[in-house]
Design an enzyme around this catalytic site. Structure first.
Site, PDB file in Angstrom:
ATOM      1  CG  ASN A  56      -1.491   1.149   1.443  1.00  0.00           C
ATOM      2  OD1 ASN A  56      -2.441   1.671   0.844  1.00  0.00           O
ATOM      3  ND2 ASN A  56      -0.986   1.946   2.432  1.00  0.00           N
TER       4      ASN A  56
ATOM      5  CB  SER B 171      -4.482   4.998  -8.407  1.00  0.00           C
ATOM      6  OG  SER B 171      -5.182   6.044  -8.961  1.00  0.00           O
TER       7      SER B 171
ATOM      8  CE1 TYR C 192      -0.316   7.817  -6.712  1.00  0.00           C
ATOM      9  CE2 TYR C 192      -2.025   7.898  -8.368  1.00  0.00           C
ATOM     10  CZ  TYR C 192      -1.453   7.427  -6.903  1.00  0.00           C
ATOM     11  OH  TYR C 192      -2.175   7.073  -5.963  1.00  0.00           O
TER      12      TYR C 192
ATOM     13  CB  SER D 260       4.073   4.895 -10.642  1.00  0.00           C
ATOM     14  OG  SER D 260       3.026   5.341  -9.925  1.00  0.00           O
ATOM     15  CE  LYS D 261      -0.425   4.244  -6.448  1.00  0.00           C
ATOM     16  NZ  LYS D 261      -0.172   3.222  -5.649  1.00  0.00           N
TER      17      LYS D 261
ATOM     18  CB  ILE E  92      -8.962   7.959  -0.373  1.00  0.00           C
ATOM     19  CG1 ILE E  92      -9.519   6.747  -1.600  1.00  0.00           C
ATOM     20  CG2 ILE E  92      -9.562   7.286   0.941  1.00  0.00           C
ATOM     21  CD1 ILE E  92     -10.891   6.604  -1.791  1.00  0.00           C
TER      22      ILE E  92
END
Ligand SMILES: NC(=O)c1ccc[n+]([C@@H]2O[C@H](COP(=O)([O-])OP(=O)(O)OC[C@H]3O[C@@H](n4cnc5c(N)ncnc54)[C@H](OP(=O)(O)O)[C@@H]3O)[C@@H](O)[C@H]2O)c1
Length: 248
Positions: free
Chosen positions: A88, A140, A154, A157-158, A187
């Site tokens: 995580n 994500s 980002y 990367s996800k 979130i």
């Protein structure tokens, strides 16, 4: 004892990024459902705050920077057999493509993509997973859709770790080990505070969500718990979208 297909009784679960946000809440909720949790992150004070909120006994906390080889070795040597792993830990930095630099890009890839890959690999090699163990990766919706502007590093990367998840699921199925992702939308955690949205931007963004709010850490934690529990024992290689409907 009452019937609960989502019970984690008797399971030992390693949770990374447990000093804050989604990881902290996931650790606490897993402990409420009977799991023994091993929590890890870099910040000792915040990790200990999580530790103090865990229910039951037999939990463990280990300080580690997952991007540092020695810390990874120490973590792996100091944990017992696992029934679950929640990959995580992660960071974000919003930057338009024309301002991307190698340093930021490397930092994001190191913790969001490379660290979970080698954590999983090392745990397999050291035979730390019990048969029927479940691995969950916090990916994500940003790895699938380009919803947030200037989020290329980002998102990439996800996207990469979500792809790795599928190969892992396939290769590990022979040992009964499952591997899945959760794909959250926005979130409410310290991670999005760093995105420096103005109040107006934030309100405009929330209005786009069919369910008219950002998610809470428990919204994601409960999805992770489903994937860790025996309730999902025939689910592998998939991504569970938890996004208030934004990607409809
Ligand atoms: N919040 C969102 O909107 C959202 C949406 C989709 C996906 N996600 C993903 O959900 C995950 C958790 O995010 P969050 O929102 O809960 O963020 P957060 O509150 O900022 O928590 C991030 C966690 O990662 C840990 N971490 C960061 N770098 C680390 C490193 N090098 N080594 C070890 N631990 C490290 C941090 O601990 P220390 O600082 O103590 O090391 C912290 O516990 C991330 O993978 C994120 O990409 C979040």
């Amino acid at each position: 004892m009452s019937y609960n297909p989502y019970s984690l009784e008797g399971k030992t679960i390693l949770i990374t990024g447990a000093s804050s946000g989604i990881g902290q809440t996931t650790a606490i909720e897993c402990s409420k459902l009977g799991a023994k949790v091993i929590i890890t992150a870099r910040n000792e004070k915040r990790l200990n705050e999580t530790f103090l909120q865990l229910h039951g006994e037999g939990h463990q906390q280990i300080i580690a920077d997952l991007t540092v080889r020695e810390d990874l070795d120490y973590l792996i040597e100091n944990i017992t057999q696992l029934d679950g792993l929640v990959n995580n830990a992660g960071i974000n930095k919003i930057l338009p493509v024309q301002f991307i630099n190698e340093n930021d890009f490397e930092n994001i890839l190191k913790i969001n993509t490379i660290a979970p890959v080698f954590l999983m690999q090392r745990l397999f090699k050291k035979k730390k997973f019990n048969r029927n163990a479940s691995i969950v990766i916090t990916s994500s919706i940003g790895g699938v859709f380009s919803i947030t502007p200037a989020n290329a590093m980002y998102g990439m990367s996800k996207s990469a770790i979500s792809s790795f998840m599928k190969f892992t699921a396939l290769e590990m199925s022979i040992k009964g080990i499952r591997c899945n992702c959760v794909n959250p939308g926005m979130i409410e955690t310290p991670l999005i505070d760093k995105a420096v949205l103005t109040t107006e931007d934030r309100e405009r963004d929330i209005a786009k969500y069919p369910l008219k709010r950002y998610g809470k850490p428990t919204d994601v934690a409960f999805g992770i718990i489903y994937l860790l529990s025996d309730a999902s024992s025939w689910v592998t290689g998939t991504s569970l979208v938890i996004d208030g409907g934004i990607t409809i």
